[in-house]
Write an enzyme that holds these catalytic residues in place. Structure first.
Site, mmCIF file in Angstrom:
data_model
loop_
_atom_site.group_PDB
_atom_site.id
_atom_site.type_symbol
_atom_site.label_atom_id
_atom_site.label_comp_id
_atom_site.label_asym_id
_atom_site.label_seq_id
_atom_site.Cartn_x
_atom_site.Cartn_y
_atom_site.Cartn_z
ATOM 1 N N ASN A 133 -7.150 -7.650 -0.165
ATOM 2 C CA ASN A 133 -5.819 -7.058 -0.269
ATOM 3 C C ASN A 133 -4.808 -8.166 -0.529
ATOM 4 O OD1 ASN A 133 -3.455 -5.715 2.111
ATOM 5 N ND2 ASN A 133 -3.627 -5.192 -0.026
ATOM 6 N N GLY B 20 -1.493 -1.802 -2.135
ATOM 7 C CA GLY B 20 -0.315 -1.331 -1.420
ATOM 8 C C GLY B 20 0.894 -1.277 -2.324
ATOM 9 N N CYS C 45 -0.048 -5.700 11.040
ATOM 10 C CA CYS C 45 1.405 -5.536 11.030
ATOM 11 C C CYS C 45 2.103 -6.843 11.404
ATOM 12 C CB CYS C 45 1.812 -4.432 11.986
ATOM 13 S SG CYS C 45 3.587 -4.121 11.998
ATOM 14 N N PRO D 186 -2.160 2.209 3.625
ATOM 15 C CA PRO D 186 -1.112 2.999 4.272
ATOM 16 C C PRO D 186 0.225 2.273 4.225
ATOM 17 C CG PRO D 186 -3.076 2.867 5.644
ATOM 18 C CD PRO D 186 -3.253 1.884 4.540
#
Length: 403
Positions: free
Chosen positions: A232, A256, A129, A37
């Site tokens: 990731n 991403g 985050c 996302p």
């Protein structure tokens, strides 16, 4: 829509020459790839575009495509825009939603509401985050430092989702090298019933700078053995994805920034994991057609042509990275006002210009530099959540994203 040419270097093969699939709860993903996302990027239109490419070399859509992150508080407070963000299109299956929350009861209620409205087949929880306005209140990538709170949030989501809707977790290595959390987070996620855990191989301090540390993914995979571990960080090509899985032993990859302006990366990934040499190497004309398709999907999504083309503006620099498009034309495209305006400007390009090669490859997006971890005073002195920190934690649940 695209030009599929053989790569200039021999492609890596999937281990054993066979395709690897990914199992997330009851869902089998034919290609072990997850679209990460990204706020303002991975809306329904972009997800559908990526799916169209992924389907070129896959038995399904070539991966799992997750919604933009939504805060659980916004859902519980019934914000219309947040509910729109988690509403999937008819062509999207499995329906995958990412949530961010800091309070177990709010997370539980948000998941219950999603179940009641039958809006998701998979829920991902974001604990990655690094944005200071989130971390300074104890949220995002610094929250897993408080192990009991982290445990309660994940358990609440798993219990509310039930066995039909698997819950996964995304996190980072930790706050910094002296305050690592990823191994504890992985073991906790496994223990409370999460279906998988994804690790971004950077700390909060690193943000997106430097090189992702794939060794941490290896270490997590060695510790967490009952559920899939996804890697990731720094996946810019199909070869990178295959290398990550070969080097770390992870069960899948999360992509991403590597797909910004390159939705065809999902065709490359599906081909790579199928052991095929096919790679998309678009000419300028192909880029123009892909942008036009993106614009059409945005119009369908927003039901507003003006809003759609304004949203597309942010993608212009990414789409034309490495292509011979001058600064003036890039600026003109980045100020497009309508589909007709977009068509007119695209028609001025040298549509016969071939794929530029290496100039298009490699890192994309802003890497930035390492930044000081902004955390509440006294946050890192204990793994337990103090009453003072708990009282202010709700301030960390803002409409922001990243991981």
């Amino acid at each position: 829509m695209t030009t599929l040419d053989a790569p200039t270097t021999p492609p890596l093969q999937a281990a054993g020459g066979t395709r690897r699939s990914l199992r997330i709860g009851p869902h089998t993903i034919d290609t072990p790839v997850v679209l990460a996302p990204m706020a303002g990027i991975t809306n329904m239109a972009f997800r559908l575009l990526c799916r169209e490419f992924g389907a070129l070399h896959s038995e399904d859509d070539g991966g799992l495509y997750v919604s933009e992150m939504v805060t659980t508080r916004a859902l519980v407070e019934d914000h219309a825009e947040s509910w729109r963000l988690v509403t999937m299109g008819e062509r999207e299956t499995p329906r995958s939603v990412q949530l961010y929350g800091v309070d177990p009861s709010t997370v539980r209620r948000a998941v219950e509401m999603i179940r009641e409205r039958d809006l998701a087949d998979h829920i991902d929880l974001n604990f990655g985050c690094p944005v200071p306005k989130v971390t300074r209140r104890g949220g995002g990538g610094v929250l897993p430092w408080k192990t009991e709170l982290f445990t309660r949030i994940v358990r609440a989501a798993v219990e509310a989702a039930g066995p039909e809707v698997p819950v996964t977790v995304k996190t980072r290595i930790g706050i910094d090298d002296d305050h690592q959390t990823f191994q504890d987070a992985g073991l906790i996620a496994q223990e409370v019933g999460a279906a998988a855990i994804a690790l971004h191989g950077r700390t909060v301090v690193q943000h997106y700078s430097g090189t992702a540390r794939w060794q941490a993914i290896t270490e997590l995979k060695e510790r967490v053995t009952d559920i899939p571990v996804l890697g990731n960080g720094d996946i810019w090509s199909a070869e990178d994805a295959l290398s990550m899985m070969d080097q770390t032993g992870c069960d899948g990859v999360v992509v991403g920034r590597g797909c910004q302006g390159r939705p065809w990366l999902f065709a490359d990934l599906a081909a790579g994991f199928a052991g095929r040499p096919d790679r998309v190497q678009p000419s300028m004309g192909d880029i123009a057609r892909i942008m036009r398709r993106h614009a059409e999907l945005l119009v369908e999504y927003f039901e507003d042509e003006g809003r759609a083309v304004r949203d597309l503006r942010k993608h212009v620099a990414w789409y034309f990275k490495g292509y011979p498009v001058g600064g003036e034309m890039r600026h003109r495209l980045a100020t497009m006002e309508s589909l007709a305006d977009l068509d007119a400007k695209l028609a001025e390009l040298d549509l016969d210009s071939p794929y530029p090669g290496d100039a298009v490859e490699g890192p994309r997006g802003r890497a930035g530099t390492p930044k000081r971890a902004v955390v509440p005073e006294g946050w890192m002195t204990s793994r337990e959540l103090s009453a003072d920190h708990a009282a202010r934690l709700h301030e960390a649940e803002l409409d922001t994203s990243g991981g």
